[in-house]
Design an enzyme around this catalytic site. Structure first.
Site, PDB file in Angstrom:
ATOM      1  N   ASN A   1      14.413  79.713 -21.676  1.00 34.00           N
ATOM      2  CA  ASN A   1      13.021  80.123 -21.880  1.00 34.00           C
ATOM      3  C   ASN A   1      11.986  79.181 -21.281  1.00 34.00           C
ATOM      4  O   ASN A   1      10.809  79.511 -21.228  1.00 34.00           O
ATOM      5  CB  ASN A   1      12.737  80.296 -23.379  1.00 34.00           C
ATOM      6  CG  ASN A   1      12.865  78.990 -24.150  1.00 34.00           C
ATOM      7  OD1 ASN A   1      13.965  78.454 -24.257  1.00 34.00           O
ATOM      8  ND2 ASN A   1      11.764  78.482 -24.673  1.00 34.00           N
TER       9      ASN A   1
ATOM     10  N   TYR B   1      23.368  61.270 -26.116  1.00 34.66           N
ATOM     11  CA  TYR B   1      23.229  62.155 -24.958  1.00 34.66           C
ATOM     12  C   TYR B   1      24.232  61.763 -23.885  1.00 34.66           C
ATOM     13  O   TYR B   1      24.919  62.620 -23.308  1.00 34.66           O
ATOM     14  CB  TYR B   1      21.798  62.072 -24.422  1.00 34.66           C
ATOM     15  CG  TYR B   1      21.506  63.011 -23.276  1.00 34.66           C
ATOM     16  CD1 TYR B   1      21.153  64.338 -23.519  1.00 34.66           C
ATOM     17  CD2 TYR B   1      21.581  62.577 -21.954  1.00 34.66           C
ATOM     18  CE1 TYR B   1      20.875  65.200 -22.469  1.00 34.66           C
ATOM     19  CE2 TYR B   1      21.300  63.427 -20.901  1.00 34.66           C
ATOM     20  CZ  TYR B   1      20.950  64.745 -21.161  1.00 34.66           C
ATOM     21  OH  TYR B   1      20.689  65.605 -20.120  1.00 34.66           O
TER      22      TYR B   1
ATOM     23  N   THR C   1      10.518  67.481 -17.581  1.00 34.31           N
ATOM     24  CA  THR C   1      10.740  68.464 -18.637  1.00 34.31           C
ATOM     25  C   THR C   1      10.266  67.887 -19.961  1.00 34.31           C
ATOM     26  O   THR C   1       9.892  66.712 -20.055  1.00 34.31           O
ATOM     27  CB  THR C   1      12.235  68.820 -18.756  1.00 34.31           C
ATOM     28  OG1 THR C   1      12.958  67.632 -19.154  1.00 34.31           O
ATOM     29  CG2 THR C   1      12.798  69.344 -17.446  1.00 34.31           C
TER      30      THR C   1
END
Length: 305
Positions: free
Chosen positions: A20, A229, A262
């Protein structure tokens, strides 16, 4: 909620998780622009539908939305059922959905002027200093970025095998390179694909989280700075290689899009989402019979180390 789009029998079908916004949205746009029917997935139905409408406003057809929370087994099963009923196959799976595995200590600021004059390493250093790494955030990061992605792959595998040549692209990161793991034994295990098993990956992640909770990451040679991560991406890279060996009929590859502006990077990256997405789509659209079990860095084959 699903849309209604025409899909001729020879049309390639793609699923993009986390589609999205950011890189995921651009991957959807680029694939659909190339004639691929794209199932854009997102956790939030409102945002997902808005993303599809945004693409339609840009003249991009051939995109349909389906809700997907990659840590929810029932949500994954719902997507699999939809794909089976609607298309009967899946040609391309782009696993883009991910979280930072950290707590962000400041509001997202899209003003990029503060990064003017900073090189890549200085930007990364700023990003690491702008987050808190808690056990809960680390655990959530592992559950989402490794196990969530893995469970999506497992559920959609039969549909990929129904394709003439199914492709899986696991969006990776240079943070997932084995060089960030200082424990030589662990590093070698993750690179020894002939012997490595999924069970061992589970054991390593359990040990990582145990050491994280005990404050013993450095003592045992685990990564630091976005530690969860890095570990989740390193283990997903390893799992991708295991999967490629197990299913030679598929193309299973990892793709690092680059350091992209981002929400996850708090806009500190150096590439636009479209530039990052192009590096992902290049791997997704490799010719049939192309490489498998490979790590691509910004569109080029590179080392997992």
């Amino acid at each position: 909620m699903e849309g209604a789009i025409p899909s001729p029998p020879n049309t390639r079908i793609a699923v993009v998780t986390g589609g999205n916004k950011g890189i995921g949205l651009e991957v959807c746009r680029l694939l659909a622009s190339g004639g691929v029917t794209v199932v854009l997935t997102a956790r939030d139905e409102t945002r997902g539908l808005a993303a599809v409408e945004k693409l339609r406003g840009q003249g991009i057809s051939g995109v349909v939305f389906h809700q997907l929370e990659i840590t929810d087994a029932s949500s994954i099963a719902g997507l699999a059922d939809f794909l089976k009923t609607r298309f009967g196959k899946l040609d391309i799976l782009v696993n883009n959905a991910a979280i930072g595995g950290v707590e962000y200590v400041q509001e997202l600021d899209t003003n990029e002027e503060k990064f003017s004059g900073l090189d890549v390493y200085q930007r990364l250093e700023w990003m690491v200093k702008s987050v808190n790494e808690t056990f809960d955030s680390a655990k959530e990061g592992v559950q989402t970025n490794y196990y969530g992605t893995k469970h999506v792959i497992e559920a959609l595998l039969p549909l990929l095998q129904s394709s003439s040549e199914g492709k899986i692209v696991n969006v990776s990161s240079d943070y997932g390179l084995l060089t960030f793991i200082k424990n030589e034994g662990v590093r070698q295990e993750l690179n020894d694909i002939e012997k490595l098993t999924e069970q061992r990956l589970d054991e390593l992640l359990d040990k990582f989280l145990t050491d994280f909770e005990a404050g013993a990451l450095e003592a045992h040679g685990w990564p630091n700075g976005f530690a969860a991560y890095k570990m989740a991406k390193a283990t997903m890279n390893a799992y991708s290689r295991i999967l490629a060996r197990r299913h030679p009929e598929l193309r299973v590859n990892c793709a690092h899009p680059g350091y992209v502006k981002t929400d996850m990077t708090m806009s500190s990256g150096v590439l636009t989402p479209e530039e990052g997405a192009r590096n992902i789509v290049k791997v997704a659209l490799l010719p049939d019979g192309g490489p498998t079990g490979v790590y691509f860095a910004k569109g080029k084959e590179a080392s997992f180390m």
